[in-house]
Design an enzyme around this catalytic site. Structure first.
Site, PDB file in Angstrom:
ATOM      1  N   GLU A  45       0.098  52.962  19.351  1.00 20.31           N
ATOM      2  CA  GLU A  45       0.263  54.754  20.172  1.00 20.31           C
ATOM      3  C   GLU A  45      -0.927  54.913  20.307  1.00 20.31           C
ATOM      4  O   GLU A  45      -0.787  55.727  21.297  1.00 20.31           O
ATOM      5  CB  GLU A  45       0.745  55.281  18.774  1.00 20.31           C
ATOM      6  CG  GLU A  45       0.914  57.146  19.517  1.00 20.31           C
ATOM      7  CD  GLU A  45       1.892  57.216  18.606  1.00 20.31           C
ATOM      8  OE1 GLU A  45       1.462  56.983  17.381  1.00 20.31           O
ATOM      9  OE2 GLU A  45       2.462  58.761  18.642  1.00 20.31           O
ATOM     10  N   ASP A  56       0.220  66.626  21.390  1.00 22.92           N
ATOM     11  CA  ASP A  56       0.953  67.546  20.130  1.00 22.92           C
ATOM     12  C   ASP A  56      -0.270  67.814  19.645  1.00 22.92           C
ATOM     13  O   ASP A  56      -0.097  69.290  18.460  1.00 22.92           O
ATOM     14  CB  ASP A  56       1.400  66.821  19.082  1.00 22.92           C
ATOM     15  CG  ASP A  56       2.983  66.051  20.169  1.00 22.92           C
ATOM     16  OD1 ASP A  56       3.130  66.103  21.364  1.00 22.92           O
ATOM     17  OD2 ASP A  56       4.204  66.010  18.972  1.00 22.92           O
TER      18      ASP A  56
HETATM   19  C1  GLC Z   1       3.910  61.863  19.764  1.00 23.42           C
HETATM   20  C2  GLC Z   1       3.190  62.525  21.200  1.00 23.42           C
HETATM   21  C3  GLC Z   1       4.846  62.931  22.317  1.00 23.42           C
HETATM   22  C4  GLC Z   1       5.050  61.513  21.930  1.00 23.42           C
HETATM   23  C5  GLC Z   1       5.966  61.701  20.261  1.00 23.42           C
HETATM   24  C6  GLC Z   1       6.920  60.411  20.682  1.00 23.42           C
HETATM   25  O1  GLC Z   1       3.952  63.101  19.558  1.00 23.42           O
HETATM   26  O2  GLC Z   1       2.277  63.073  21.049  1.00 23.42           O
HETATM   27  O3  GLC Z   1       3.370  62.781  23.790  1.00 23.42           O
HETATM   28  O4  GLC Z   1       5.851  61.784  23.047  1.00 23.42           O
HETATM   29  O5  GLC Z   1       5.132  60.809  19.942  1.00 23.42           O
HETATM   30  O6  GLC Z   1       6.128  59.320  21.285  1.00 23.42           O
END
Ligand code: GLC
Length: 448
Positions: A416, A177
């Protein structure tokens, strides 16, 4: 791998506890506080993890996602199964307003954009590891037409020039993102305040703003969603009416190419014709190789279709074509000279420091070890590159990535993303795919 049986068992137990905490009965949220719904490519990676120890959940995970598939074949990037999720989320169903599209399902709330197509790869993985093979075959037969419709949507709606390359129209579609890949495109958008609908962010409530995107980037994200909903999620209109974000992304196209290769295998399993899938995979592979390769930078780069120019940004994703077997051996060797250097923390021997692989070149002036997608290590990127490098015979580098997948949750917990220099964990806590892909590698096989 230097892990004792006791440590392995303990780590597996902790990883399973993460998935148990995030399991909602038919699907798994990425993280309860930060991401309290079902995310598309997260669920594919999560299914890969479940396939090692729980066939039922592996199957349910993607079944739940595809239950929200639109009638035009698109698989939404978020499915809002539970309207009363524990944490507030923005943008939620009231902002997306997918009911404006005649293709949206009446049965589910979802977003109207997509995420990388890793699903066929996950279904094949699930089949391969399933203890109950007849049931797994029935599952493949059930998902196969849905996967066909999903890939057909991408090639039909997102490849206007018939190049074999599809575009994404929002940074969120990339899965990366907040990557510096999008900076040139977002800067060019130069939005005026009156173009941005009123909104309030929710993503910085649970996570330190220093680890999240800047407000100016968020304005662009929201502007784009508004642009899509005003056009009722009609892909033809979005393209023709001047969507400013149209990018042929390396990672997205690579995963589609690999997914088509995997569709050919799934087709053979159920007695369908594999040839159309092989042909489409080969076409996409050649297009990636011809259009997205950057000889001087030694990696693949995105192409900005709106501005008609390459996006020469040294993101780790530029090496992922290894995962679909796209570069020839000579090109792979050239890539490795860069990927296996301190720039990504993947050098072998004396030079190594910290944890591979940083999501962005560590020597880039705007590299950050902490900010979302601008340097930190992501477990799913390591997993994709680990498989790619393994297939090309770069065992030592593959093994370094495998070690990082195992070591990072021990140092930085099931977070994450991780600091590539220290291993500190950032972003959402109790994060599902970090646990799922750790489980997959601890079960040991090096093939997908
Ligand atoms: C963030 C990441 C994306 C992922 C989401 C949920 O937005 O960039 O890749 O799918 O989190 O984990």
């Amino acid at each position: 791998m230097n892990i004792s049986p006791g440590d392995r068992a303990e780590l597996l137990g902790r990883a399973r506890a993460v998935l148990d905490a995030n399991w909602r009965g038919s699907f798994t949220v990425p993280a309860l506080r930060q991401y309290p719904y079902q995310w598309s490519w997260d669920s594919a990676f999560i299914a890969v993890g479940y396939s090692r120890f729980d066939q039922h959940r592996a199957e349910e995970e993607l079944r739940a996602l595809f239950a929200a598939q639109w009638s035009d074949g698109r698989v939404p990037h978020i499915v809002f199964h539970e309207a009363d999720a524990a944490a507030p989320y923005f943008p939620g169903p009231a902002f997306w307003q997918i009911e404006r599209s005649p293709h949206a399902p009446a049965s589910h709330h979802s977003t109207g954009i997509v995420q990388p197509p890793v699903h066929a790869t996950a279904v094949l993985h699930t089949y391969r590891h399933a203890p109950d093979q007849p049931r797994a075959l029935a599952y493949v037969s059930e998902l196969f037409p849905k996967l066909c419709a999903w890939h057909d949507f991408l090639y039909r709606e997102r490849d206007p020039h018939g190049e074999g390359l599809v575009y994404i129209c929002h940074p969120w579609e990339s899965g990366q993102d907040n990557s510096p890949l999008w900076d040139p495109v977002l800067t060019r958008m130069a939005l005026r305040p009156e173009q941005i609908p009123p909104y309030q962010r929710a993503d910085t409530r649970a996570v330190d703003p220093a680890e999240r995107p800047l407000d100016a980037d968020y304005d662009c994200y929201i502007f784009l969603v508004d642009f899509f909903r005003q056009r009722n999620y009609d892909e033809g209109r979005i393209y023709r009416e001047g969507c400013p974000f149209l990018v042929q992304d390396v990672l997205f196209n690579t995963l589609l190419c690999r997914a088509e290769q995997d569709m050919a295998e799934l087709a053979e399993l159920i007695g369908a014709d594999p040839e159309p899938f092989k042909a489409r995979a080969a076409r996409t592979a050649s297009a990636i190789d011809a259009k997205l390769w950057d000889e001087s930078r030694r990696l693949y780069v995105d192409y900005d279709l709106a501005a008609r120019m390459p996006v020469p940004v040294p993101a780790l994703a530029g090496f992922t074509p290894l995962f679909a077997g796209i570069p020839d051996a000579a090109r792979a060797e050239r890539m490795l000279a860069y990927l296996g250097s301190p720039a990504f923390g993947l050098s072998t021997g004396e030079e190594r420091s910290g944890f591979p692989a940083s999501s962005y070149d560590r020597f880039a002036p705007d590299y950050s070890p902490r900010r979302y997608w601008r340097g930190p290590v992501w477990i799913q990127m390591n997993w994709l590159l680990m498989h790619g490098l393994q297939a090309y015979g770069y065992d030592e580098h593959a093994s370094a990535l495998r070690s990082a997948i195992i070591d990072l949750p021990r140092v930085g917990d099931f977070r994450e993303y991780f600091n590539p220099e220290t291993g500190a964990g950032y972003g959402a806590e109790v994060f599902s795919w970090t646990a799922a892909l750790l489980i997959d590698v601890l079960y040991g096989e090096q093939t997908v």
